[in-house]
Design an enzyme around this catalytic site. Sequence first.
Site, mmCIF file in Angstrom:
data_model
loop_
_atom_site.group_PDB
_atom_site.id
_atom_site.type_symbol
_atom_site.label_atom_id
_atom_site.label_comp_id
_atom_site.label_asym_id
_atom_site.label_seq_id
_atom_site.Cartn_x
_atom_site.Cartn_y
_atom_site.Cartn_z
ATOM 1 N N ARG A 198 0.732 -1.216 -0.066
ATOM 2 C CA ARG A 198 -0.086 0.002 -0.134
ATOM 3 C C ARG A 198 0.841 1.223 0.033
ATOM 4 O O ARG A 198 0.597 2.213 -0.562
ATOM 5 C CB ARG A 198 -0.957 -0.050 0.967
ATOM 6 C CG ARG A 198 -1.679 1.432 1.286
ATOM 7 C CD ARG A 198 -2.856 1.272 2.448
ATOM 8 N NE ARG A 198 -2.902 0.639 3.568
ATOM 9 C CZ ARG A 198 -1.986 0.527 4.652
ATOM 10 N NH1 ARG A 198 -1.456 1.843 5.019
ATOM 11 N NH2 ARG A 198 -2.178 -0.354 5.351
ATOM 12 N N TYR A 210 -17.275 18.030 -13.410
ATOM 13 C CA TYR A 210 -17.732 16.622 -13.491
ATOM 14 C C TYR A 210 -18.861 16.564 -12.647
ATOM 15 O O TYR A 210 -18.439 16.781 -11.223
ATOM 16 C CB TYR A 210 -16.682 15.808 -13.647
ATOM 17 C CG TYR A 210 -17.197 14.293 -13.245
ATOM 18 C CD1 TYR A 210 -18.065 13.722 -14.277
ATOM 19 C CD2 TYR A 210 -16.615 13.352 -12.364
ATOM 20 C CE1 TYR A 210 -18.402 12.326 -14.087
ATOM 21 C CE2 TYR A 210 -16.996 12.084 -12.291
ATOM 22 C CZ TYR A 210 -18.060 11.569 -12.996
ATOM 23 O OH TYR A 210 -18.485 10.351 -13.010
ATOM 24 N N ASP A 219 -7.902 20.355 -12.480
ATOM 25 C CA ASP A 219 -8.602 19.239 -12.966
ATOM 26 C C ASP A 219 -8.322 19.486 -14.539
ATOM 27 O O ASP A 219 -8.968 19.934 -15.336
ATOM 28 C CB ASP A 219 -10.005 18.898 -12.690
ATOM 29 C CG ASP A 219 -10.378 17.406 -13.411
ATOM 30 O OD1 ASP A 219 -9.719 17.123 -14.147
ATOM 31 O OD2 ASP A 219 -11.293 16.973 -12.883
ATOM 32 N N LYS A 267 -9.045 8.444 -18.594
ATOM 33 C CA LYS A 267 -9.593 9.054 -19.786
ATOM 34 C C LYS A 267 -8.229 9.181 -20.721
ATOM 35 O O LYS A 267 -7.608 8.102 -20.980
ATOM 36 C CB LYS A 267 -9.997 10.613 -19.493
ATOM 37 C CG LYS A 267 -10.984 10.581 -18.283
ATOM 38 C CD LYS A 267 -12.164 9.801 -18.437
ATOM 39 C CE LYS A 267 -12.906 10.136 -17.234
ATOM 40 N NZ LYS A 267 -13.783 8.768 -17.013
#
Length: 386
Positions: free
Chosen positions: A52, A104, A176, A201
């Site tokens: 992790r 978004y 963003d 994306k």
Amino acid sequence: MKLAKNARFATICLHAGQEPDPSTGAIITPIFQTSTYVHEELGKHKGFEYARTQNPTRSALEANLAAIEGGKTSFAFASGMSAVGAIAARLSQGDHVIVTDNTYGGTFRLFDKVLTRYGLTFSYVDTSNLDEVSKAFTPATKLVFVETPTNPVLRLSDIAAIADLAHKHGAVLAVDNTFASPCLQRPIALGADLVMHSTTKYLNGHSDSIGGVVVAIRDEDIEWLRFIQNSAGAILSPFDSWLVLRGTKTLPLRMKAHTANGQALAEFLEKHPKVTRVIYPGLDSHPQRALAKRQMPNGCGGMLSFEVASLEAARKVLNRFKLMSLAESLGGVETLVCHPASMTHASVPPERRAKIGLSDALIRISAGIEDIADLTEDLSQALSGI
Ligand code: P1T
């Protein structure tokens, strides 16, 4: 292999952060599919303790993405939303955030439905209007979160001017950059402190992975993001890290093709009699064309939106596409179409959608890299249904 200090963008995309595997010479960074690492003796290990906290495949991707965005370090997360959450985790109860009003839908949902419960307040502002941004600061403002171009009405915000405003008020600017990609827009060079992406994306680019990244430059942000990534644990998996690393190798080539097709589709739609409005920053009709030329000098990418006469007409068009697929998401090599009002932005209340110009008759296209003649033929036949 050491990258020259003046290595150019395409070379950085291909090589940054990646060394041949020291144990075999494999040119491609392996997928280190392990949960832990064996210590040689108590207190002695190779810098890796638990997966992790550190994973070599993820580290290679993080170094690659930091270099691509011109940042110092980056942190890869399990989704774009967990990357937004990591940025928000810098805040404390009572802090205020200025947010682009047309983000978004998932970003709005996280802020509005989850983070307000923790004593954070949000002002949703048209960040394309600098006066409105200026007026929105309060003594409690710690973060300005800007999406540009916005999803899905492709409004632009002036990153350099907002960075100045944020810094004057002692706040951090996060951008963003998912819609533009670092090929087309460089927020850190323009003054942003943090850049985030849904790597789902353009960065991955092949519609086969969900992920997110935050790129940072300031030591205090880096220290905190490293702590949050490990503490909250929303890490990108080794396999997804490997997929995104493969994706960034062809990012400049893909973005050229996405941009050429996006521009051509926008110009095609603008001339079509059944289309009432086309939104694309590469068109002279876009209200911020001048800013687009300055802030996105290499072109405006593959995202565009258009309107037809009514929801009924939009439904007919969406149901007629043959080559283009009706699906959420964007930035993959294949062309996708969607109906933001009922799909990606369904969590945004109708009155807010109306305010930002997101009507029920709006259709969004994520232009892929197919032959443009096949795309315009499909658009043409779909529009002939109304
Ligand atoms: O889906 P995820 O990887 O969690 O990323 C969220 C996200 C963040 N920022 C922007 C600008 C985005 O477009 C997204 C995700 N967007 C879609 C799924 C979509 O179809 O618009």
